[in-house]
Scaffold this active site. Structure first.
Site, PDB file in Angstrom:
ATOM      1  N   PHE A  41       0.861  -1.182   0.000  1.00 56.61           N
ATOM      2  CA  PHE A  41       0.000   0.000   0.000  1.00 56.61           C
ATOM      3  C   PHE A  41       0.898   1.234   0.000  1.00 56.61           C
ATOM      4  O   PHE A  41       1.797   1.347   0.829  1.00 56.61           O
ATOM      5  CB  PHE A  41      -0.878   0.009   1.254  1.00 56.61           C
ATOM      6  CG  PHE A  41      -1.797  -1.183   1.366  1.00 56.61           C
ATOM      7  CD1 PHE A  41      -3.119  -1.094   0.956  1.00 56.61           C
ATOM      8  CD2 PHE A  41      -1.343  -2.392   1.875  1.00 56.61           C
ATOM      9  CE1 PHE A  41      -3.974  -2.193   1.055  1.00 56.61           C
ATOM     10  CE2 PHE A  41      -2.187  -3.493   1.982  1.00 56.61           C
ATOM     11  CZ  PHE A  41      -3.501  -3.388   1.566  1.00 56.61           C
ATOM     12  N   GLU A  42       0.617   2.173  -0.895  1.00 58.57           N
ATOM     13  CA  GLU A  42       1.555   3.259  -1.141  1.00 58.57           C
ATOM     14  C   GLU A  42       1.753   4.195   0.054  1.00 58.57           C
ATOM     15  O   GLU A  42       2.762   4.893   0.129  1.00 58.57           O
ATOM     16  CB  GLU A  42       1.121   4.067  -2.367  1.00 58.57           C
ATOM     17  CG  GLU A  42      -0.247   4.699  -2.209  1.00 58.57           C
ATOM     18  CD  GLU A  42      -0.889   5.079  -3.540  1.00 58.57           C
ATOM     19  OE1 GLU A  42      -0.356   4.725  -4.598  1.00 58.57           O
ATOM     20  OE2 GLU A  42      -1.938   5.733  -3.513  1.00 58.57           O
ATOM     21  N   CYS A  43       0.818   4.212   1.001  1.00 57.88           N
ATOM     22  CA  CYS A  43       1.021   5.062   2.182  1.00 57.88           C
ATOM     23  C   CYS A  43       2.198   4.571   3.015  1.00 57.88           C
ATOM     24  O   CYS A  43       2.679   5.290   3.891  1.00 57.88           O
ATOM     25  CB  CYS A  43      -0.244   5.149   3.023  1.00 57.88           C
ATOM     26  SG  CYS A  43      -0.817   3.562   3.657  1.00 57.88           S
TER      27      CYS A  43
END
Lengths: 242, 307, 307, 242
Positions: free
Chosen positions: A41-43
């Site tokens: 997940f890019e976060c």
């Protein structure tokens, strides 16, 4: 649609999970045929098991707790550029016959008819994942001959255009609420690969803005199995994303 | 060491001026400094260049309030609702004023802040090859990788060194030493890239608490300009271990901001007529209490003993 | 998930071959995987390119044992004693064989591993301008910063993606998920840049222990090839919260390795005639116990609760 | 020597602390005239108060415990390139009249007479700190007309050579066991700034490999004050680094 997306994840895949529907698709895959998949997940989150509660965003507390890694965006997205991400999911507002996706500007950039939110991580995922899977609602205004703006590159002008631009990978499937499209042939144009139960070829072609051709061996999408439905209900208990 | 604890209004007025470039929302969906977003609107600071990869509805609010001249970001909208209505109105109709967008992907913005953080002259990137982002943002340059035999194209990303970054953290001491945990997005790159940093601390703790775990430190206090004690200062966004996301708040905002008048009503109710964060907390009242994480799921014990 | 726990000899023999590029010592003075250094020497794996910014006497030992064809590093010696005698003999006299040095500064090596970690095509650097390092290592190229008006010079650093990184950590689970704390040097960049990673875990813990604190994770297990349970596997280097540095060991090594024969005696006594880490621990015996940190100075409690 | 080095640290300075003697010098400064100095260590440590026990290396447990930050090398050395480091300390084997330092090769690179350990972080500190302070034993073979290899750049060939190479900063002082040298004049050549008690100009010149000129106002280095000596004993209780 979610189940069809889940099937694009192979066991052991490192998967870049986007917002919304792909979060659920990842969970379904993990609970059914892909117990060794890894979700990025890019976060800044990496997970094995899906989160223990429904997620409205990827940064919600249930996605943090018990994560395999809570780190920075660069440590996660760097794996894309490092060539370690097998599959990536994105959505979009417009897609064209070569799988290019627009989530930025409809109309002229200087004075757009519609200003869409933009790339987020989609351009990166589209450029760098080994297989790109797009999930979109199938409407004629969204499935266009040529997108106004390439936020997330597909095969660009088709053929070798993508590799000439310095990119590997590319779209592997477009999952819609009506069907599945896949690139085919030397031009790498999107073709109709399977039609979901209750839909048909003419309807799909009618909602597509280019002359959509069927793939040899075009079939009906297999309906969700009992196991897949059970997984879907387990992941999205409240039906938020169905 | 200097005591850097300040009320939010002073921290903002002393460290942010019209036309500044400011990071508001470095962690994507969590840890967005909405309390600072509101305070900037109340102070009417204009002409800002708002920098954030994704910061949910914060940038949209600032645009609607007329504080924004430029957006440097990858995504502006509302994660619950999709489109950002103020962003649309500004770009499509110039209402309430024109906004210049510096298009980025998440990773290109990450590289720009990484370069700013560590004084790198620029960063070559493969990740936006093929995307029109590399064309619509004139800040990028195209080049060839001199180490490649096949004349491999790359995009060069110049560094970003914002004037200010406002960063929510779970806990800090009065000197600005802070712990942050959970997904980090671009919070550390932003902290090091910015000329000045304001921390919004959910909790103020003794210096010994932060010093007990130096590997958990986001940034040491000597790099921090001000610390504000603002429990729930990221509401309606979530904060790991502390606050759940107020999904309804985002949905309501998305619905009412569909029209300009609806947005202005929302702005009066939730920002302009709310003098400060304490009043905002009071207005939320039970709703905020319901979002508070009261349980505990402690991390395994870690020791820095020397003998 | 796959069980990746292996004895050190198998982990090395299955993941390192002659001529490979291997990171041995990513944290500068602490957390140097000496147990792996010894095992590589015992297995007689040769032609290695040893990559490390500074790794105290480890590289010097490998050179003396004839395992090294190339050194990619910023500093090779002995932090207690200064010069590395085997390094000198190899470079000055070709004994026991010639070694090619790829000169770096700490920061240029950091940028090379950073680039390798994140797939960056190269990294432009200001930090070795003016130094002969930029000339004596032909891997670097000179360029101009295209964003500067004044034709500012920069040095371009190509990425390093080592075949293997051997990384000591305080604790890991059997699947390779690991916690590391204290100064990190280049451990995370090395973990992400290398094609394969072997962890030397001071302690093997249940998966729940690592999962209780995802922000403390060095690297998740899916990126790890093997985990070895080796308490004190970094001896004589220190490990935060676990082991003090054995200063006397480094001083003794520095003294006896002054001559080739002295080094060969040392090598027999401490490596070749010690079959494995268990025997090494037994040989050290009380001395190792005295270096063990038994006290506890716990980090402040951190929670990831969701409700 | 240590006390003279400590005096080069101003209160509030962000100081890049090298190995060995500078660790003690930082501690002395912090306990005397520079209580707000910040110490950076390239292994990834930032400290306010000096470590609570004697350090053999910067990565020893006492330097980790209670640190202001335990992070990566890049986060610390990046502050150098970001222009945030006021002063940096390094040692060296050879130094020349323009303050260039060699810690790499004596003789020919291809077949060196002495292979020294190399740069470590010294090249970075010399290039990027606003003020470079070198600490070296003063011997004729070490203080040479021109170093064989510039590991850590001083003023290179003197004059504007350093700024032409793209660098700011530069040597501010060379602290030896006999004296203090400082750059002077448009050529930025090292001059004799003060002589330590018990040493004299002729002796210093005799141990210097170039025609060392005195600075106008050349004086004797002030002897360590009682406070400085007390701080020195507090930092290095066992006298390891004296």
């Amino acid at each position: 649609m979610i189940v069809a997306a889940a099937r694009e994840i192979a066991d052991g895949d490192v998967v870049f999970v986007g917002m919304r529907l792909p979060i659920v698709a990842y969970g379904v895959a993990r609970l059914t045929h892909a117990p060794n998949a890894v979700g990025l997940f890019e976060c800044g989150i990496v997970r094995y098991a899906p989160a223990g509660a429904v997620l409205y965003t990827m940064g919600d507390p249930p996605n943090q707790m018990g994560a395999a890694w809570a780190t920075g965006l660069i440590q996660v997205m760097g794996q894309l550029q490092r060539g370690r991400v097998d599959a990536g999911f994105i959505g979009g507002a417009e897609i064209d016959r070569f799988g290019n996706i627009n989530t930025s500007y409809i109309g002229d950039i200087a004075k757009p008819r519609v200003k869409l939110p933009g790339s987020g991580g989609a351009a990166d995922i589209a450029a760098m994942a080994k297989r790109l899977i797009a999930i979109m609602n199938h409407q004629k205004r969204r499935f266009v001959e040529k997108v106004d703006y390439v936020t997330s590159p597909g095969f660009l002008d088709g053929g070798e255009a993508r590799s000439k631009a310095g990119l590997g990978g590319g779209p592997a499937a477009v999952i819609t609420d009506r069907c599945i499209l896949r690139p085919h042939g030397p031009r790498k144009e999107l073709h109709l690969a399977s039609v979901h139960p209750g839909h048909n070829v003419d309807e799909v072609r009618g909602h597509t803005g280019w002359d959509l051709k069927p793939l040899p061996g075009l079939a009906e999408t297999a309906p969700p199995s009992r196991a897949e439905l059970a997984a879907l209900h387990a992941i999205d208990k409240e039906g938020v994303w169905r | 060491m200097k005591d850097k604890l300040l009320p939010l209004d002073r921290a903002i007025s002393e460290n942010l001026g019209p036309g500044d470039a400011v990071v508001l929302g470095a962690c994507l969906e969590p840890d967005i400094p909405f309390a600072a977003t509101y305070e900037i609107i109340r102070q009417g600071i204009g002409g800002l260049n708002v920098i954030a990869p994704i910061s949910d509805a914060s940038t949209d609010m600032l645009i609607g309030a007329g504080c924004v001249a430029e957006v440097t970001g990858a995504w502006v909208g509302n994660v619950s609702g999709g489109l950002g209505h103020n962003y649309r109105r500004a770009l499509e109709d110039g209402e309430p004023g024109p906004v210049i967008v510096h298009d980025h992907s998440n990773f290109s913005l990450a590289m720009a802040l990484l370069a700013g953080a560590h004084g790198m002259p620029y960063v070559p990137l493969r990740s936006i090859l093929g995307s029109d982002i590399a064309r619509s943002n004139p800040a990028f340059r195209r080049a060839e990788n001199p180490f490649s035999e096949a004349r491999e194209p790359v995009v060069l990303v110049p560094p970003l060194q914002p004037d200010l970054a406002v960063l929510p953290v779970q806990r800090a001491d009065r000197h600005g030493n802070a712990h942050h945990w959970g997904s980090a997005g671009l919070i550390q790159e932003s902290a090091l890239a910015a000329e000045k940093v304001i921390l919004l601390a959910d909790e103020i703790v003794d210096a010994e608490v932060i010093a007990s775990d130096p590997s958990r430190v986001l940034i040491p206090g000597y790099l921090v300009a001000a610390v504000c004690h603002l429990p729930g200062g990221a509401h309606p966004s979530p904060m790991t271990g502390r606050w759940r996301r107020d999904n309804q708040f985002f949905e309501d905002y998305h619905r009412v901001s569909r029209t300009r008048d609806g947005f202005l009503d929302w702005l009066r109710e939730w920002v302009l007529e709310v003098p400060d964060h304490a009043a905002y907390q009071k207005k939320l009242s039970q709703r905020l209490d319901d979002l508070r994480i009261t349980g505990t799921a402690p991390a395994a014990i870690t020791s820095y003993a020397v003998a």
